[in-house]
Design an enzyme around this catalytic site. Structure first.
Site, mmCIF file in Angstrom:
data_model
loop_
_atom_site.group_PDB
_atom_site.id
_atom_site.type_symbol
_atom_site.label_atom_id
_atom_site.label_comp_id
_atom_site.label_asym_id
_atom_site.label_seq_id
_atom_site.Cartn_x
_atom_site.Cartn_y
_atom_site.Cartn_z
ATOM 1 N N LYS A 161 14.417 -8.285 2.653
ATOM 2 C CA LYS A 161 13.362 -9.500 2.520
ATOM 3 C C LYS A 161 14.210 -10.906 2.823
ATOM 4 C CE LYS A 161 9.633 -7.521 0.678
ATOM 5 N NZ LYS A 161 8.197 -7.655 1.225
ATOM 6 N N ASP A 197 11.581 -8.583 6.718
ATOM 7 C CA ASP A 197 10.465 -8.897 6.398
ATOM 8 C C ASP A 197 10.506 -10.360 5.836
ATOM 9 O OD1 ASP A 197 7.518 -9.358 5.237
ATOM 10 O OD2 ASP A 197 7.761 -7.634 3.842
ATOM 11 N N GLU A 225 8.557 -8.034 10.015
ATOM 12 C CA GLU A 225 7.209 -8.099 9.229
ATOM 13 C C GLU A 225 6.889 -9.292 9.189
ATOM 14 O OE1 GLU A 225 5.995 -5.775 5.713
ATOM 15 O OE2 GLU A 225 7.652 -4.493 6.202
ATOM 16 N N ASP A 250 1.556 -7.933 8.667
ATOM 17 C CA ASP A 250 1.347 -7.332 7.289
ATOM 18 C C ASP A 250 0.263 -8.271 6.717
ATOM 19 O OD1 ASP A 250 1.253 -6.386 4.592
ATOM 20 O OD2 ASP A 250 3.224 -6.968 4.160
ATOM 21 N N LYS A 274 -1.930 -1.476 4.112
ATOM 22 C CA LYS A 274 -1.578 -1.393 2.518
ATOM 23 C C LYS A 274 -3.031 -1.285 2.042
ATOM 24 C CE LYS A 274 2.599 -4.086 2.118
ATOM 25 N NZ LYS A 274 3.052 -5.538 1.893
#
Ligand code: MG
Length: 377
Positions: A161, A197, A225, A250, A274
């Protein structure tokens, strides 16, 4: 079969430690559970994990909207998933995470009635699935320690992240690489790629800079992402064209309409599906079909779901070979696991699907007893 009763549960799961991404920090998984009972004695289970900074829903708004959604479904045949989902969308557009918990329970019921595990009900087979593990935003030193631990546990990919600012994010990547190189001078970790991400945290200028700089780290960056804000499709396309790292959508990808637009604009290399964004499996199947047709492989991702929803996600991924990456590690951060049945993580990262009909997972009755609930009948 007719839906006779729906129970909504406030489904709180404590985390081992707070989780930080560029959008903010969460300290608790505040999820919701949906139990759908029928006149044939079958029960379906669904879970939603409203990540408010991304989907604009909270547990409280989900439970409130869920009460109205439940009333719409009473008396309907749960096997008519398309009809049920359509009724929910027409009545209340938005609220994808709340809708996904109903969609999941409907698929659980339909597969149970067909006496098939969900992956087979979806027309698929059991495939080997392996999840990555995520390192959350922290100091470079702490993130480097996490990377070494995750590699030692046998990870196939390390998700990192980022999304604060160029200098700090580049420092984080160099610290991670340096720690792995110091621990494994023979470079055995080279076959474990990084997945970045930024969760919309960068401007396109910052994204360009970070992704350019990563070229000087001698390690595979599988993709990045959502480097920029959700609406900035043209910037996704620009970063893809720069070609430093493949780009994955995303937050820019909720539903099939978003998928069509991303394809039309040639904006990304990969889709992150998702269920909590798409509104469930019904819409996720459409997104995957669009991706597959356009030559865009997909990842199945998660928010902060327990193993119940993660199991439904894994069934979906197993049933669709165009889903080539799994990021189903949410429960690794949970301080407790109240789920019975469901997927098991073999050697930390290899996902074994259950063979029971439906999703094959429920929540322990003892745990449910202490969850606040609302019954709609
Ligand atoms: Mg993401």
């Amino acid at each position: 079969m007719k839906i006779t009763r729906i129970t909504l549960y406030r489904y709180d799961i404590p985390l081992k430690a707070p989780i930080a991404i560029s959008l903010g920090t969460i300290e608790h998984a505040r999820n919701m559970l949906v139990q759908i009972d029928t006149d044939e004695g079958l029960t379906g289970w669904g879970e939603g994990s409203p990540f408010w900074m991304i989907v604009g829903e909270t547990q409280a708004s989900g439970l409130a909207a869920g009460g109205d959604m439940a009333r719409l479904l009473l008396g309907r045949d749960p096997v008519d998933i398309g009809g049920c989902v359509d009724a929910l969308v027409r009545y209340l557009p938005g609220h994808p995470t709340t809708r996904s918990s109903f969609d999941m329970a409907l698929y659980d019921l339909a597969a149970k009635q067909a006496n098939l595990p969900l992956y087979a009900y979806l027309g698929g087979a059991k495939r080997p699935l392996v999840t990555d593990e995520t390192i959350y935003i922290n100091t470079p030193e702490r993130m480097a320690e996490d990377a070494v631990r995750i590699y030692e546990q046998g990870a196939v990919a390390i998700k990192i992240k980022l999304g604060t600012n160029a200098k700090d994010d580049i420092d984080r990547l160099y610290a991670i690489e340096k720690a792995l190189a110091a621990t494994y001078p023979e470079r055995s970790y080279y076959n474990v790629p990084y997945r970045l991400d930024a969760n919309q945290g960068w401007s396109h200028v910052t994204a360009s800079e970070v992704l350019y700089q990563t070229r000087f780290i001698d390690h595979q960056f599988q993709y990045c992402e959502q480097p920029v804000r959700r609406a900035e499709i043209h910037h996704l396309a620009k970063l893809k064209a720069e070609g430093n790292v493949p780009i994955m959508a995303d937050e820019s990808l909720f539903d099939a309409q978003d998928a069509l637009r991303l394809v039309r604009e040639g904006a990304v290399d990969y889709f992150n599906i998702k269920l909590s964004k798409s509104g469930g499996i019904w819409e996720a199947l459409k997104i995957n079909t669009i991706g597959e047709t356009a030559g865009i492989p997909c990842m199945i991702g998660c928010m902060s779901e327990s193993r119940l929803a993660l199991t439904a996600n894994a069934h979906f991924a197993s049933a669709r070979p165009n889903v080539v990456f799994c990021d189903l590690d949410a429960c690794f951060e949970h301080a407790l696991d109240p789920v019975e049945g469901g997927i098991q993580y073999r050697n930390h990262y290899h996902i074994d699907l259950p063979d029971a009909p439906g999703i094959g997972a429920t929540v322990e009755p003892e745990f449910l007893k202490q969850c606040e609930k609302v019954i709609i009948a």
